[in-house]
Design a protein around this motif. Structure first.
Motif, PDB file in Angstrom:
ATOM      1  N   GLY A  51       0.870  -1.470  -0.113  1.00 29.02           N
ATOM      2  CA  GLY A  51       0.203  -0.120   0.084  1.00 29.02           C
ATOM      3  C   GLY A  51       0.891   1.213   0.109  1.00 29.02           C
ATOM      4  O   GLY A  51       1.771   1.527  -0.898  1.00 29.02           O
ATOM      5  N   GLY A  52       0.728   1.967   0.974  1.00 31.12           N
ATOM      6  CA  GLY A  52       1.693   3.299   1.319  1.00 31.12           C
ATOM      7  C   GLY A  52       2.992   3.065   1.734  1.00 31.12           C
ATOM      8  O   GLY A  52       3.903   3.662   1.665  1.00 31.12           O
ATOM      9  N   ALA A  88     -13.619   5.928  -1.301  1.00 30.80           N
ATOM     10  CA  ALA A  88     -12.178   6.037  -1.712  1.00 30.80           C
ATOM     11  C   ALA A  88     -11.578   4.968  -2.159  1.00 30.80           C
ATOM     12  O   ALA A  88     -11.764   3.830  -1.297  1.00 30.80           O
ATOM     13  CB  ALA A  88     -11.319   6.952  -0.743  1.00 30.80           C
ATOM     14  N   LYS A  89     -11.109   4.735  -3.273  1.00 30.95           N
ATOM     15  CA  LYS A  89     -10.366   3.520  -3.340  1.00 30.95           C
ATOM     16  C   LYS A  89      -9.185   3.317  -2.697  1.00 30.95           C
ATOM     17  O   LYS A  89      -8.484   4.255  -2.029  1.00 30.95           O
ATOM     18  CB  LYS A  89      -9.825   3.619  -5.253  1.00 30.95           C
ATOM     19  CG  LYS A  89     -10.724   3.683  -6.104  1.00 30.95           C
ATOM     20  CD  LYS A  89     -11.575   2.424  -6.399  1.00 30.95           C
ATOM     21  CE  LYS A  89     -12.621   2.958  -7.463  1.00 30.95           C
ATOM     22  NZ  LYS A  89     -13.509   1.549  -7.646  1.00 30.95           N
ATOM     23  N   ASN A  93      -3.855   8.109  -0.917  1.00 35.83           N
ATOM     24  CA  ASN A  93      -3.227   8.260   0.264  1.00 35.83           C
ATOM     25  C   ASN A  93      -4.244   8.813   1.447  1.00 35.83           C
ATOM     26  O   ASN A  93      -4.883   9.741   1.279  1.00 35.83           O
ATOM     27  CB  ASN A  93      -2.086   9.601  -0.077  1.00 35.83           C
ATOM     28  CG  ASN A  93      -1.455  10.086   1.323  1.00 35.83           C
ATOM     29  OD1 ASN A  93      -2.136  10.938   1.999  1.00 35.83           O
ATOM     30  ND2 ASN A  93      -0.389   9.444   1.335  1.00 35.83           N
ATOM     31  N   TRP A  94      -3.921   8.310   2.661  1.00 35.18           N
ATOM     32  CA  TRP A  94      -4.972   8.546   3.882  1.00 35.18           C
ATOM     33  C   TRP A  94      -5.042  10.012   3.978  1.00 35.18           C
ATOM     34  O   TRP A  94      -6.200  10.488   4.001  1.00 35.18           O
ATOM     35  CB  TRP A  94      -4.615   7.807   5.021  1.00 35.18           C
ATOM     36  CG  TRP A  94      -5.739   8.171   5.774  1.00 35.18           C
ATOM     37  CD1 TRP A  94      -5.288   8.987   7.110  1.00 35.18           C
ATOM     38  CD2 TRP A  94      -6.941   7.872   6.216  1.00 35.18           C
ATOM     39  NE1 TRP A  94      -6.394   9.067   7.900  1.00 35.18           N
ATOM     40  CE2 TRP A  94      -7.579   8.496   7.404  1.00 35.18           C
ATOM     41  CE3 TRP A  94      -7.672   7.035   5.427  1.00 35.18           C
ATOM     42  CZ2 TRP A  94      -8.851   8.303   7.811  1.00 35.18           C
ATOM     43  CZ3 TRP A  94      -9.080   6.879   5.795  1.00 35.18           C
ATOM     44  CH2 TRP A  94      -9.611   7.442   6.861  1.00 35.18           C
ATOM     45  N   PRO A 116       0.333   8.096   8.335  1.00 31.29           N
ATOM     46  CA  PRO A 116       0.580   7.452   7.058  1.00 31.29           C
ATOM     47  C   PRO A 116      -0.062   6.397   6.709  1.00 31.29           C
ATOM     48  O   PRO A 116      -0.779   5.905   7.222  1.00 31.29           O
ATOM     49  CB  PRO A 116       1.982   7.324   7.717  1.00 31.29           C
ATOM     50  CG  PRO A 116       1.955   7.014   8.957  1.00 31.29           C
ATOM     51  CD  PRO A 116       1.047   7.801   9.285  1.00 31.29           C
ATOM     52  N   GLY A 117       0.050   6.181   5.024  1.00 34.11           N
ATOM     53  CA  GLY A 117      -0.626   5.217   4.698  1.00 34.11           C
ATOM     54  C   GLY A 117      -1.596   5.276   3.631  1.00 34.11           C
ATOM     55  O   GLY A 117      -1.775   6.379   3.368  1.00 34.11           O
ATOM     56  N   ASN A 118      -2.248   4.299   3.211  1.00 34.72           N
ATOM     57  CA  ASN A 118      -3.373   4.467   2.281  1.00 34.72           C
ATOM     58  C   ASN A 118      -4.821   4.233   2.785  1.00 34.72           C
ATOM     59  O   ASN A 118      -4.711   3.621   3.807  1.00 34.72           O
ATOM     60  CB  ASN A 118      -2.990   3.556   0.953  1.00 34.72           C
ATOM     61  CG  ASN A 118      -1.906   4.033   0.190  1.00 34.72           C
ATOM     62  OD1 ASN A 118      -1.450   5.287   0.270  1.00 34.72           O
ATOM     63  ND2 ASN A 118      -1.537   3.315  -0.820  1.00 34.72           N
TER      64      ASN A 118
END
Length: 191
Positions: A51-52, A88-89, A93-94, A116-118
């Motif tokens: 992911g992110g 949101a897909k 980005n979160w 942080p992350g998606n």
């Protein structure tokens, strides 16, 4: 789907570890994801989903197929003048997603900015900060079942959220890929 060999994962993890994947692909649609999964199955390759890159520490090269989930898109469904469902897909980005919602005056997850992350990983551990968790506005998520490659929808109850926990970290671990997340926001009046 574009497959690359002996691919450096350095730009795909926040620690910047220069581990390599035997095979790598970025997927931009569910169809590409299914194509990559079929390739890994026929080639008997282990899978690594990215992911992110903020919740992974690579310690060595990966002898399998690394799949970067780059599914993008945000959709709004207005329920009323003051309430909206935002989907949101998983590759969004979160923090940028939270900022998108704040810029539209959608209230509910402003405490979760800068995490942080998606979006796709947010339900896995029921992300939270300052007394707010994703479960507080969560409606559902669409997932791909890795066993039968069918789409499924998990609602709030089915996700069984706990403190930094969900069904996706327990008995659902390794069985699903989250494709999109739908949250319910209250529209705040512009001041």
């Amino acid at each position: 789907m574009q497959m690359q060999e002996n691919f450096s994962l350095k730009p795909y993890n926040t620690f910047g570890v220069d581990a390599k994947a035997r095979y790598f692909t970025e997927v931009h649609s569910t169809e590409e994801l299914i194509e990559a999964l079929n390739y890994s199955k026929t080639s008997t390759l282990p899978l690594l989903f990215l992911g992110g890159g903020s919740n992974i520490l690579l310690t060595k090269d990966f002898d399998g197929l690394a799949i970067q989930l780059d599914l993008k898109g945000i959709h709004e469904d207005f329920i009323s003048e003051n309430e909206v469902l935002v989907t949101a897909k998983s590759g969004e980005n979160w923090h940028e997603f939270v900022m998108f919602c704040l810029n539209k005056n959608y209230g509910g997850l402003e405490n979760l900015s800068l995490i942080p992350g998606n979006v796709g990983t947010s339900p896995m551990q029921n992300i939270g900060a300052y007394g707010t968790e994703i479960k507080d506005t969560f409606v559902s998520c669409t997932v791909l079942n890795l066993e039968n490659l069918q789409l499924e929808t998990f609602n709030l109850e089915q996700c069984r959220f706990g403190y930094r926990d969900s069904v996706f970290k327990q008995e659902g671990k390794g069985k699903y890929v989250i494709l999109e997340v739908t949250l319910n926001y209250k529209k705040s009046p512009i001041q």
